[in-house]
Write a protein that holds these residues in place. Sequence first.
Motif, PDB file in Angstrom:
ATOM      1  N   MET A  77       0.839  -1.212   0.000  1.00 56.93           N
ATOM      2  CA  MET A  77       0.000   0.000   0.000  1.00 56.93           C
ATOM      3  C   MET A  77       0.867   1.252   0.000  1.00 56.93           C
ATOM      4  SD  MET A  77      -3.205  -0.850  -0.198  1.00 56.93           S
ATOM      5  CE  MET A  77      -4.155   0.532   0.421  1.00 56.93           C
ATOM      6  N   LEU A  78       1.942   1.247   0.767  1.00 56.16           N
ATOM      7  CA  LEU A  78       2.863   2.390   0.761  1.00 56.16           C
ATOM      8  C   LEU A  78       3.533   2.540  -0.606  1.00 56.16           C
ATOM      9  CD1 LEU A  78       4.558   2.113   4.271  1.00 56.16           C
ATOM     10  CD2 LEU A  78       2.816   3.746   3.531  1.00 56.16           C
ATOM     11  N   LEU A  79       3.881   1.427  -1.227  1.00 57.80           N
ATOM     12  CA  LEU A  79       4.470   1.474  -2.570  1.00 57.80           C
ATOM     13  C   LEU A  79       3.480   2.035  -3.573  1.00 57.80           C
ATOM     14  CD1 LEU A  79       6.720   0.775  -4.577  1.00 57.80           C
ATOM     15  CD2 LEU A  79       5.771  -1.539  -4.719  1.00 57.80           C
ATOM     16  N   SER A  80       2.225   1.629  -3.470  1.00 57.90           N
ATOM     17  CA  SER A  80       1.191   2.135  -4.369  1.00 57.90           C
ATOM     18  C   SER A  80       0.996   3.641  -4.196  1.00 57.90           C
ATOM     19  CB  SER A  80      -0.120   1.396  -4.112  1.00 57.90           C
ATOM     20  OG  SER A  80      -1.168   1.944  -4.882  1.00 57.90           O
ATOM     21  N   ILE A  81       0.991   4.103  -2.950  1.00 57.29           N
ATOM     22  CA  ILE A  81       0.823   5.535  -2.692  1.00 57.29           C
ATOM     23  C   ILE A  81       2.003   6.325  -3.253  1.00 57.29           C
ATOM     24  CG2 ILE A  81       0.750   7.271  -0.860  1.00 57.29           C
ATOM     25  CD1 ILE A  81      -0.851   5.232   0.790  1.00 57.29           C
ATOM     26  N   PHE A  82       3.213   5.810  -3.051  1.00 56.34           N
ATOM     27  CA  PHE A  82       4.403   6.489  -3.584  1.00 56.34           C
ATOM     28  C   PHE A  82       4.370   6.554  -5.107  1.00 56.34           C
ATOM     29  CE2 PHE A  82       8.725   6.058  -5.324  1.00 56.34           C
ATOM     30  CZ  PHE A  82       9.280   7.253  -4.870  1.00 56.34           C
ATOM     31  N   LEU A  83       3.989   5.439  -5.737  1.00 55.20           N
ATOM     32  CA  LEU A  83       3.915   5.407  -7.205  1.00 55.20           C
ATOM     33  C   LEU A  83       2.850   6.370  -7.718  1.00 55.20           C
ATOM     34  CD1 LEU A  83       5.213   3.935  -9.586  1.00 55.20           C
ATOM     35  CD2 LEU A  83       3.402   2.229  -9.434  1.00 55.20           C
TER      36      LEU A  83
END
Length: 200
Positions: A77-83
Amino acid sequence: MASSGLQLLGFFLSLVGLAVTVAATLMVEWKKQYQGKTHRIYEGLWMSCSGNERTTCEFHQYLLKLPSEVQATRGVMLLSIFLSAVALLVSTVGMKCTRFMNGKDESKSTTAMVGGIMFMVAGLLTLIITSWYAKMIVQIFNQAHRLQNFEFGNAVFVSWAGGLLTMAGGAFLGCRRCSQPQSNSSNHFLSTSHPMSNYV
């Protein structure tokens, strides 16, 4: 004008999807459990809450002691938000309604398309990890004792909605036909047909 409107629609949907994804990540109701008629237990990615009418919450202190589904979901989820945040910046540069890269229509349309693809990847990551988390809850529900069973919390449905919105917005932004510069085919036809009139 129509393609610019589609770009704005895609940007708005992606922005809403990003906001919803962030809200889902911070929500505490990823899974819930009711003990009796009044006692409630909620578990999220960052904290857990329990209580009757008034609930008390505490943050997860030990990362390695967390269940695997919580650790994996938190990271993805953090990776998705960063992307999505990076895609937001890239899409802003490539949109027709902004003044970045003026005079470079082809590069501008390519930049908008790249931003849209990044949004679609971010939304897909959200959908995949949320579906896997839901699958893990179902497995635990089938294996655990009835008094220890958890159910889906509201955050799961909010996360699914965020992923769908982000993917839909990215599809509009990544549409090559929506982002490519409009060709002046009529002017080109007039310019090629005009010299022919000299041979009459």
